[in-house]
Design a protein around this motif. Structure first.
Motif, PDB file in Angstrom:
ATOM      1  N   ILE A 179      -7.609 -18.665  30.070  1.00 22.79           N
ATOM      2  CA  ILE A 179      -7.922 -19.228  28.838  1.00 22.79           C
ATOM      3  C   ILE A 179      -8.061 -18.231  27.926  1.00 22.79           C
ATOM      4  CG2 ILE A 179      -9.229 -20.920  27.545  1.00 22.79           C
ATOM      5  CD1 ILE A 179      -7.183 -22.350  29.119  1.00 22.79           C
ATOM      6  N   SER A 180      -8.937 -17.156  28.252  1.00 18.96           N
ATOM      7  CA  SER A 180      -9.456 -16.248  27.381  1.00 18.96           C
ATOM      8  C   SER A 180      -8.161 -15.399  26.852  1.00 18.96           C
ATOM      9  CB  SER A 180     -10.276 -15.224  27.988  1.00 18.96           C
ATOM     10  OG  SER A 180     -11.560 -15.994  28.137  1.00 18.96           O
ATOM     11  N   ARG A 181      -7.224 -15.128  27.801  1.00 23.25           N
ATOM     12  CA  ARG A 181      -6.227 -14.236  27.402  1.00 23.25           C
ATOM     13  C   ARG A 181      -5.278 -15.103  26.480  1.00 23.25           C
ATOM     14  NH1 ARG A 181      -6.197 -12.810  33.040  1.00 23.25           N
ATOM     15  NH2 ARG A 181      -4.674 -14.621  33.664  1.00 23.25           N
ATOM     16  N   LEU A 182      -5.248 -16.424  26.470  1.00 19.87           N
ATOM     17  CA  LEU A 182      -4.642 -17.252  25.820  1.00 19.87           C
ATOM     18  C   LEU A 182      -4.855 -17.138  24.271  1.00 19.87           C
ATOM     19  CD1 LEU A 182      -3.829 -20.905  26.988  1.00 19.87           C
ATOM     20  CD2 LEU A 182      -2.311 -19.157  26.045  1.00 19.87           C
ATOM     21  N   PHE A 183      -6.281 -17.162  24.156  1.00 15.97           N
ATOM     22  CA  PHE A 183      -6.987 -17.003  22.888  1.00 15.97           C
ATOM     23  C   PHE A 183      -6.492 -15.834  22.161  1.00 15.97           C
ATOM     24  CE2 PHE A 183      -9.874 -20.437  24.098  1.00 15.97           C
ATOM     25  CZ  PHE A 183      -9.546 -21.369  23.165  1.00 15.97           C
ATOM     26  N   SER A 184      -6.443 -14.706  23.139  1.00 15.91           N
ATOM     27  CA  SER A 184      -6.411 -13.121  22.472  1.00 15.91           C
ATOM     28  C   SER A 184      -4.784 -13.207  22.171  1.00 15.91           C
ATOM     29  CB  SER A 184      -6.586 -12.181  23.748  1.00 15.91           C
ATOM     30  OG  SER A 184      -7.797 -12.370  24.222  1.00 15.91           O
ATOM     31  N   LEU A 185      -3.995 -13.427  22.850  1.00 16.92           N
ATOM     32  CA  LEU A 185      -2.671 -13.744  22.338  1.00 16.92           C
ATOM     33  C   LEU A 185      -2.392 -14.374  20.988  1.00 16.92           C
ATOM     34  CD1 LEU A 185      -0.799 -14.674  25.843  1.00 16.92           C
ATOM     35  CD2 LEU A 185      -0.657 -12.384  24.336  1.00 16.92           C
ATOM     36  N   ASP A 186      -2.999 -15.474  20.949  1.00 14.48           N
ATOM     37  CA  ASP A 186      -2.928 -16.318  19.579  1.00 14.48           C
ATOM     38  C   ASP A 186      -3.579 -15.535  18.482  1.00 14.48           C
ATOM     39  OD1 ASP A 186      -2.478 -18.571  18.125  1.00 14.48           O
ATOM     40  OD2 ASP A 186      -4.355 -19.249  18.256  1.00 14.48           O
ATOM     41  N   ASP A 198       4.461 -17.325  20.143  1.00  9.89           N
ATOM     42  CA  ASP A 198       5.375 -17.539  21.183  1.00  9.89           C
ATOM     43  C   ASP A 198       4.889 -17.331  22.657  1.00  9.89           C
ATOM     44  OD1 ASP A 198       7.132 -18.536  19.381  1.00  9.89           O
ATOM     45  OD2 ASP A 198       8.368 -16.695  19.187  1.00  9.89           O
ATOM     46  N   ARG A 199       4.421 -16.094  22.820  1.00  9.96           N
ATOM     47  CA  ARG A 199       3.774 -15.776  24.223  1.00  9.96           C
ATOM     48  C   ARG A 199       2.500 -16.763  24.679  1.00  9.96           C
ATOM     49  NH1 ARG A 199       2.485  -9.635  25.365  1.00  9.96           N
ATOM     50  NH2 ARG A 199       1.947 -10.809  27.514  1.00  9.96           N
ATOM     51  N   ALA A 200       1.807 -17.298  23.487  1.00  9.47           N
ATOM     52  CA  ALA A 200       0.735 -17.995  23.755  1.00  9.47           C
ATOM     53  C   ALA A 200       1.101 -19.351  24.159  1.00  9.47           C
ATOM     54  CB  ALA A 200      -0.133 -18.038  22.657  1.00  9.47           C
ATOM     55  N   ARG A 201       2.163 -19.844  23.530  1.00  7.49           N
ATOM     56  CA  ARG A 201       2.789 -21.205  23.809  1.00  7.49           C
ATOM     57  C   ARG A 201       3.344 -21.028  25.390  1.00  7.49           C
ATOM     58  NH1 ARG A 201       4.586 -21.329  18.486  1.00  7.49           N
ATOM     59  NH2 ARG A 201       6.534 -20.801  19.253  1.00  7.49           N
ATOM     60  N   THR A 202       4.065 -20.096  25.593  1.00  6.58           N
ATOM     61  CA  THR A 202       4.471 -20.020  26.967  1.00  6.58           C
ATOM     62  C   THR A 202       3.600 -19.824  28.126  1.00  6.58           C
ATOM     63  OG1 THR A 202       6.529 -18.672  26.072  1.00  6.58           O
ATOM     64  CG2 THR A 202       5.926 -18.689  28.303  1.00  6.58           C
ATOM     65  N   GLU A 203       2.520 -19.158  27.711  1.00  8.67           N
ATOM     66  CA  GLU A 203       1.564 -19.094  28.822  1.00  8.67           C
ATOM     67  C   GLU A 203       0.669 -20.401  28.986  1.00  8.67           C
ATOM     68  OE1 GLU A 203      -1.111 -16.920  31.481  1.00  8.67           O
ATOM     69  OE2 GLU A 203       0.894 -16.927  30.693  1.00  8.67           O
ATOM     70  N   LEU A 208      -3.602 -27.923  28.117  1.00  9.98           N
ATOM     71  CA  LEU A 208      -2.767 -28.839  27.253  1.00  9.98           C
ATOM     72  C   LEU A 208      -3.451 -29.056  25.869  1.00  9.98           C
ATOM     73  CD1 LEU A 208      -1.971 -31.637  29.730  1.00  9.98           C
ATOM     74  CD2 LEU A 208      -0.253 -30.427  28.574  1.00  9.98           C
ATOM     75  N   ASN A 209      -4.547 -28.999  25.688  1.00  7.75           N
ATOM     76  CA  ASN A 209      -5.295 -29.113  24.277  1.00  7.75           C
ATOM     77  C   ASN A 209      -4.999 -27.841  23.577  1.00  7.75           C
ATOM     78  OD1 ASN A 209      -6.900 -30.165  22.396  1.00  7.75           O
ATOM     79  ND2 ASN A 209      -8.732 -28.936  23.146  1.00  7.75           N
ATOM     80  N   ILE A 210      -5.148 -26.724  24.294  1.00  9.61           N
ATOM     81  CA  ILE A 210      -4.624 -25.384  23.562  1.00  9.61           C
ATOM     82  C   ILE A 210      -3.032 -25.504  23.051  1.00  9.61           C
ATOM     83  CG2 ILE A 210      -4.528 -22.911  23.683  1.00  9.61           C
ATOM     84  CD1 ILE A 210      -7.206 -23.216  25.801  1.00  9.61           C
ATOM     85  N   LEU A 211      -2.360 -25.690  24.120  1.00 10.39           N
ATOM     86  CA  LEU A 211      -0.817 -25.890  23.895  1.00 10.39           C
ATOM     87  C   LEU A 211      -0.671 -26.909  22.518  1.00 10.39           C
ATOM     88  CD1 LEU A 211       2.077 -25.149  24.611  1.00 10.39           C
ATOM     89  CD2 LEU A 211       2.075 -27.011  26.071  1.00 10.39           C
ATOM     90  N   GLY A 212      -1.365 -28.012  22.709  1.00  7.34           N
ATOM     91  CA  GLY A 212      -1.157 -28.833  21.414  1.00  7.34           C
ATOM     92  C   GLY A 212      -1.366 -28.302  20.296  1.00  7.34           C
ATOM     93  N   ALA A 213      -2.580 -27.281  20.112  1.00  7.79           N
ATOM     94  CA  ALA A 213      -3.011 -26.748  18.807  1.00  7.79           C
ATOM     95  C   ALA A 213      -2.270 -25.724  18.501  1.00  7.79           C
ATOM     96  CB  ALA A 213      -4.536 -25.917  19.087  1.00  7.79           C
ATOM     97  N   LEU A 214      -1.600 -25.093  19.363  1.00  9.96           N
ATOM     98  CA  LEU A 214      -0.740 -23.898  19.001  1.00  9.96           C
ATOM     99  C   LEU A 214       0.799 -24.641  18.621  1.00  9.96           C
ATOM    100  CD1 LEU A 214      -0.945 -21.686  22.218  1.00  9.96           C
ATOM    101  CD2 LEU A 214      -1.605 -21.080  20.234  1.00  9.96           C
ATOM    102  N   LEU A 215       1.148 -25.793  19.261  1.00  4.70           N
ATOM    103  CA  LEU A 215       2.092 -26.531  18.638  1.00  4.70           C
ATOM    104  C   LEU A 215       1.980 -27.127  17.173  1.00  4.70           C
ATOM    105  CD1 LEU A 215       3.155 -28.270  21.780  1.00  4.70           C
ATOM    106  CD2 LEU A 215       4.872 -26.742  20.559  1.00  4.70           C
ATOM    107  N   THR A 216       0.658 -27.685  16.895  1.00  2.44           N
ATOM    108  CA  THR A 216       0.227 -27.989  15.695  1.00  2.44           C
ATOM    109  C   THR A 216       0.556 -26.969  14.620  1.00  2.44           C
ATOM    110  OG1 THR A 216      -1.108 -29.704  16.606  1.00  2.44           O
ATOM    111  CG2 THR A 216      -1.488 -29.187  14.153  1.00  2.44           C
ATOM    112  N   ASP A 217      -0.051 -25.576  15.013  1.00  2.00           N
ATOM    113  CA  ASP A 217      -0.028 -24.664  14.010  1.00  2.00           C
ATOM    114  C   ASP A 217       1.443 -24.137  13.702  1.00  2.00           C
ATOM    115  OD1 ASP A 217      -2.808 -24.437  14.053  1.00  2.00           O
ATOM    116  OD2 ASP A 217      -2.834 -22.904  15.516  1.00  2.00           O
ATOM    117  N   SER A 218       2.323 -24.501  14.421  1.00  2.00           N
ATOM    118  CA  SER A 218       3.732 -24.230  14.496  1.00  2.00           C
ATOM    119  C   SER A 218       4.617 -25.119  13.751  1.00  2.00           C
ATOM    120  CB  SER A 218       4.422 -23.870  15.584  1.00  2.00           C
ATOM    121  OG  SER A 218       3.771 -22.627  16.198  1.00  2.00           O
TER     122      SER A 218
END
Length: 457
Positions: free
Chosen positions: A8-15, A21-26, A41-51
């Motif tokens: 999850i920490s790596r996800l935030f770093s990518l974002d 794109d890499r963050a959504r894939t991860e 799923l919550n983080i993926l939803g937030a990334l999709l919302t931002d897009s």
């Protein structure tokens, strides 16, 4: 769990590093390999919302809630995505769930207020904003939104108090100056409005809307050179600002056949919640009732017609006035918020959002009665609309409408940004479409700067 937290920490770093794109894939990968954990799923939803992928985001949030139904962060994020999709009632339900979980969380009341305001439920929004401000008195945004909502419902004294509170907390907040100016303009205190719009521009030189509002009031006051500077600045800051472009056309006396659609829809989307209160109660507008009386007294409609079209239906005032004269009424308006207010009256059989001429043509229906109250004021060249009406009229159909009266022989674009039409102009264009003017009378239409403005009925 440790591995999951590291992922999850790596996800935030990518974002945060812009690798969306890499963050959504991860995030997608993590949601598959940890199906018991709602966080990916919550983080993926937030990334999709931002897009801007709101539908996909909503799906992610629902899947997360299937795992953990009372996850506050997911519910909050779901509400935000639903708001973006204009599914305001569902968003409101999300925030109300959160209020039940944490009744003293000011952000939740604030978000609930935003959803209610966007749904046009301003009285309820005021309660939520007030509660947010009560729970966090130093939160300027809560006072600002409370002031805006109070202004839009015509509670002007309370609005000024809330907006002054913003300036106590943030003395340079341009939006507060602007909304205070709006209050003074709505209540016909134009000298004060001008002074506060000047302050709004001073404290927010980057805000196109403040420059536009300053320019529009300067035109009305005859200070044309300064008005031109303000409107051009608004367009420089935001070339898509159709409000500023429209008033620049007014200033430069350009022959424009119709007010820009973006100007009309934007104005009425923001005006919808206070439309009835301001136009009817403060400006004395009785157009729908007067048109109804004229139609009845003409003797041309002796029993309910099969189909009527309300062109520029607004919040539905004509629908109420004419409901008993038509078996089926279709309302058409450019503003989505106006359409929603009209829908809430439950007097229309059909409601359509869009440009009048295009929508009439696309409907392909024929009508016995057309109603058009306080709509010609945003249309300079009424020829295309008269042609469309003529093309979709059954034999013997009646077209009842109002205009702002022009003393000349033509049509004029006034300093208010509205069009005025002469009787001669209306008769000339109606005749070109085979329409006959059966009645015309000049009567007070509504108040303008506390004086009655004459209209043609």
């Amino acid at each position: 769990l440790a591995n999951t937290q590291a992922e999850i920490s790596r996800l935030f770093s990518l974002d945060q590093s812009g690798q969306r794109d890499r963050a959504r894939t991860e995030a997608t990968r993590l949601s598959r390999i940890h199906p018991e954990d709602p966080m990916p799923l919550n983080i993926l939803g937030a990334l999709l919302t931002d897009s801007g992928k709101y539908e996909e985001a909503v799906d992610c949030y629902h899947r997360a809630l299937a795992i953990e139904p009372d996850y506050p962060d997911v519910i909050n994020n779901l509400g935000a995505a639903l708001n973006k999709l204009r599914r305001h009632d569902e968003a409101i339900d999300c925030y109300r769930r959160l209020v039940e979980q944490e009744p003293d969380e000011p952000d939740t009341h604030f978000n609930l207020g935003n959803a209610l305001a966007q749904a046009g439920r301003l009285e309820e929004a005021i309660e939520s904003y007030a509660r947010s401000a009560e729970l966090r008195p130093l939160y300027a945004n809560a006072h600002l939104q409370l002031g805006r909502a109070l202004k839009d419902t015509g509670e002007y004294a309370e609005a000024l108090t809330a907006l002054q509170n913003v300036l106590k907390l943030e003395p340079g907040r341009s939006e507060a100056y602007e909304h205070i100016a709006d209050v003074y303009q709505d209540t016909a205190r134009y000298d004060l409005a001008l002074a506060w719009y000047r302050d709004a521009v001073k404290h927010g030189p980057h805000r196109a809307m403040a420059h536009y509002k300053l320019g529009s009031i300067l035109i009305r006051r005859g200070q044309l050179e300064e008005a031109g500077h303000a409107l051009r600045k608004a367009l420089e800051l935001n070339p898509a600002n159709e409000e500023a472009r429209h008033f620049l056309n007014v200033l430069e006396r350009r022959a424009v056949s119709v007010a820009p659609q973006g100007y009309i829809s934007s104005m009425f989307d923001s005006y919808a919640a206070r439309f009835d209160n301001h136009l009817v109660d403060r400006l004395g507008y009785r157009g729908p009732e007067k048109l109804r009386q004229l139609v009845a007294s003409s003797g041309l409609v002796t029993q309910p017609v099969a189909a009527a079209a309300d062109l520029g239906c607004g919040t539905g005032l004509c629908g109420v006035a004419f409901r008993d004269l038509a078996q089926h009424i279709t309302g058409i308006d450019l503003s989505s918020n106006m359409i929603e207010r009209a829908r809430s009256r439950d007097v229309y059989d059909q409601l359509e959002q869009g440009d009048l001429v295009t929508t009439l043509n696309n409907l392909g229906q024929r009508f016995d009665l057309f109603i058009c109250a306080d709509t010609f004021v945003y249309i300079g060249d009424i020829g295309p609309l008269l042609h469309s009406v003529s093309s979709h009229a059954r034999p013997g159909a009646l077209f009842a409408f109002t205009t702002e009266s022009s003393a000349g022989d033509d049509v004029e674009l006034r300093a208010t940004g509205r069009y005025a039409h002469s009787r001669a102009y209306v008769e000339k264009l109606a005749g070109q479409e085979g329409l006959t003017l059966v009645d015309y009378a000049e009567q007070p239409l509504r108040k303008e700067q506390q004086e009655w403005l004459m209209g043609g009925y």
